[in-house]
Design a protein around this motif. Structure first.
Motif, short mmCIF file in Angstrom:
data_model
loop_
_atom_site.label_atom_id
_atom_site.label_comp_id
_atom_site.label_asym_id
_atom_site.label_seq_id
_atom_site.Cartn_x
_atom_site.Cartn_y
_atom_site.Cartn_z
N LYS A 49 -3.92 3.56 -0.16
CA LYS A 49 -4.35 2.94 -1.41
C LYS A 49 -3.56 1.65 -1.53
O LYS A 49 -2.35 1.64 -1.28
CB LYS A 49 -4.04 3.82 -2.62
N LYS A 77 -2.00 8.10 -0.73
CA LYS A 77 -2.51 8.80 -1.91
C LYS A 77 -2.34 10.31 -1.82
O LYS A 77 -2.63 11.02 -2.76
CB LYS A 77 -3.97 8.45 -2.15
N TYR A 87 0.85 -1.19 0.00
CA TYR A 87 0.00 0.00 0.00
C TYR A 87 0.88 1.23 0.00
O TYR A 87 2.08 1.17 0.26
CB TYR A 87 -0.95 0.00 1.21
#
Length: 53
Positions: free
Chosen positions: A35, A9, A6
């Motif tokens: 994200k 963002k 991950y």
């Protein structure tokens, strides 16, 4: 411990991906800014160190 990759963002955050549950940098990313995936970013240096590489 490995987790699915991950990244944050938020444009102002460092453009790296995380994949270790114990990474302090990754743990500091609020859930709403996470994200999943790598987005083509390099691996976080702290995650790399935790993996012993």
């Amino acid at each position: 411990m490995k987790v699915n990759p991950y990244y944050s963002k938020k444009p102002q955050d460092t453009h790296v991906f995380h994949d270790d549950r114990n990474c302090e940098v990754g743990k500091a990313i609020p859930v709403e800014n996470k994200k999943f995936g790598t987005n083509g970013y390099p691996h976080c240096s702290q995650c790399t160190a935790l993996a012993g590489k």
